[in-house]
Design a protein around this motif. Structure first.
Motif, mmCIF file in Angstrom:
data_model
loop_
_atom_site.group_PDB
_atom_site.id
_atom_site.type_symbol
_atom_site.label_atom_id
_atom_site.label_comp_id
_atom_site.label_asym_id
_atom_site.label_seq_id
_atom_site.Cartn_x
_atom_site.Cartn_y
_atom_site.Cartn_z
ATOM 1 N N VAL A 1 49.074 28.957 35.162
ATOM 2 C CA VAL A 1 47.841 29.159 35.354
ATOM 3 C C VAL A 1 47.585 29.548 37.202
ATOM 4 C CG1 VAL A 1 45.580 27.931 37.103
ATOM 5 C CG2 VAL A 1 47.364 26.948 34.828
ATOM 6 N N SER A 2 49.132 29.585 37.869
ATOM 7 C CA SER A 2 49.097 30.240 39.585
ATOM 8 C C SER A 2 49.643 30.979 39.133
ATOM 9 C CB SER A 2 49.876 29.166 39.890
ATOM 10 O OG SER A 2 51.360 29.510 39.489
ATOM 11 N N ILE A 3 50.176 32.016 39.365
ATOM 12 C CA ILE A 3 50.144 33.832 39.419
ATOM 13 C C ILE A 3 50.842 34.293 40.780
ATOM 14 C CG2 ILE A 3 49.871 36.568 39.664
ATOM 15 C CD1 ILE A 3 46.419 35.403 40.666
ATOM 16 N N SER A 4 52.486 34.071 39.360
ATOM 17 C CA SER A 4 54.101 34.290 40.207
ATOM 18 C C SER A 4 53.775 36.699 40.504
ATOM 19 C CB SER A 4 54.674 33.533 39.495
ATOM 20 O OG SER A 4 55.040 35.264 38.010
ATOM 21 N N ASP A 5 54.792 36.269 40.664
ATOM 22 C CA ASP A 5 55.895 38.017 41.354
ATOM 23 C C ASP A 5 55.812 38.964 39.688
ATOM 24 O OD1 ASP A 5 55.395 37.777 43.772
ATOM 25 O OD2 ASP A 5 57.006 37.511 44.473
ATOM 26 N N THR A 6 56.425 37.479 38.500
ATOM 27 C CA THR A 6 56.658 38.075 37.688
ATOM 28 C C THR A 6 55.829 38.475 36.962
ATOM 29 O OG1 THR A 6 58.750 36.599 37.741
ATOM 30 C CG2 THR A 6 57.588 37.017 35.322
ATOM 31 N N ASP A 7 54.781 37.634 36.942
ATOM 32 C CA ASP A 7 53.320 37.734 36.165
ATOM 33 C C ASP A 7 52.853 38.765 36.761
ATOM 34 O OD1 ASP A 7 53.039 35.139 34.700
ATOM 35 O OD2 ASP A 7 52.507 34.200 36.751
ATOM 36 N N ILE A 8 52.787 39.527 37.757
ATOM 37 C CA ILE A 8 52.294 41.175 38.606
ATOM 38 C C ILE A 8 53.197 41.849 37.901
ATOM 39 C CG2 ILE A 8 51.944 42.181 40.444
ATOM 40 C CD1 ILE A 8 49.651 40.200 40.213
ATOM 41 N N ALA A 9 54.522 41.452 37.548
ATOM 42 C CA ALA A 9 55.061 42.596 37.414
ATOM 43 C C ALA A 9 54.710 43.234 35.941
ATOM 44 C CB ALA A 9 56.742 42.411 37.365
ATOM 45 N N SER A 10 54.656 41.702 34.788
ATOM 46 C CA SER A 10 54.632 42.199 33.531
ATOM 47 C C SER A 10 52.642 43.294 33.436
ATOM 48 C CB SER A 10 53.823 41.059 32.977
ATOM 49 O OG SER A 10 53.597 40.726 31.879
#
Length: 324
Positions: free
Chosen positions: A284-293
């Motif tokens: 649910v929360s947005i991580s730096d890994t999600d943004i990078a992906s």
């Protein structure tokens, strides 16, 4: 005198009806809506749980917000609905997400419903002894949907094995044709996603050659919201994210009625629903890994000519989820 009394009575009656009508009109006007767009993917099982159990409706009742569920078959038409202000929030895969955020569209990412690299796989025919790992790709016919996450995964597998797209015969297909394309021998392997992976493995048509986790593919989905709606209804969006997260905890022990409804929506058996759900991280929360992906997806789409210009995904994200 009696005639005058009757006239006064009718005047008072009309005045009463007028006031009542105005009150009703004010009541209707003060009642607002949130249009939630959903599509049949195991990545969004918690949203189906929240829907069938009425979690979001119950919480938003106090805010006088009515919930309207909108069913879509895939991400692109959902994007069109969001762009046309017909939907307020939707759950979408990585390619439709970064497409929605580009071209000046006023959309925001407010959460990550799920990520699941192993929801993506390269499959060869079950009886093909010459194609067992991605190292066997050279000279083979590989089929997937052009511009999809499956296509991105294919490119990553080529890079992993020091190959280029010129080392294979790339075949562009529709997702619905994947099984027949593999069965008929038109291709040696398909690159596809759940629930197709599970269906083809269980019916004996295919075997797994490679999984998304063998590369840096993350399979990131997103909650995409119209920026205008977010600006005026941030509290509503926060409720939806919170109730989604609450629903995640219900997955391991779903009641039979809810599981049956989800199975029907996803066209899967109850056991398949529970099995596929384990392939996802419902963060649910947005991580730096999600943004990078998602930024990686932007780069991929530019590389193949499906996106006109690069942009910063982080500038389009607002992390609204808070664990309570």
């Amino acid at each position: 005198m009696q005639k005058a009394s009757r006239n006064i009575f009718f005047v008072l009656l009309l005045l009463s009806l007028f006031i009542t009508a105005c009150n009703k009109k004010e009541s209707v006007a003060s009642s607002e809506y949130v249009n939630i767009a959903i599509q049949p993917s195991a990545a969004f099982i918690p949203l189906y749980i929240a829907r069938y159990k009425g979690f979001i409706e119950e919480t938003l009742k106090a805010k006088n917000i009515n919930v309207v569920w909108q069913d879509f078959e895939s991400g692109p038409p959902m994007n069109q609905s969001l762009a046309a202000d017909l939907s307020d929030i939707g759950v979408i895969g990585d390619v439709p997400t970064v497409s929605a955020l580009s071209s000046g569209n006023t959309m925001k990412i407010v959460g990550i419903p799920a990520s699941g690299p192993d929801a993506y796989a390269m499959l060869s025919r079950a009886d093909d002894t010459s194609f067992n790992t991605s190292a066997d790709m050279k000279g083979k016919k590989i089929a997937t949907v052009f511009g999809s996450t499956g296509h991105n995964f294919t490119m990553k597998l080529l890079e992993k094995n020091s190959l280029s797209v010129d080392d294979i015969e790339f075949i562009s297909i529709n997702a619905g044709d994947a099984e027949e394309t593999l069965r008929s021998g038109i291709c040696d392997a398909i690159v596809i996603w759940e629930p197709n992976v599970t269906r083809l493995i269980e019916n004996g048509s295919a075997k797994i050659v490679a999984l998304g986790s063998e590369t840096d593919l993350r399979g990131t989905n997103a909650f995409v919201v119209r920026a205008e709606y977010l600006e005026t209804h941030k509290d509503v969006i926060k409720v939806i994210l919170q109730e989604y997260y609450k629903a995640v905890n219900f997955i391991p022990e779903l009641d039979e009625e809810t599981l049956t409804k989800i199975s029907a929506a996803l066209k899967l058996s109850p056991s398949q629903v529970l099995s596929i759900a384990k392939k996802y991280n419902f963060s649910v929360s947005i991580s730096d890994t999600d943004i990078a992906s998602l930024q990686d997806t932007v780069n991929f789409l530019i590389e193949i000519g499906n996106l006109p210009a690069a942009y910063s995904v982080s500038s389009k994200a607002e992390n609204l989820f808070e664990v309570k």
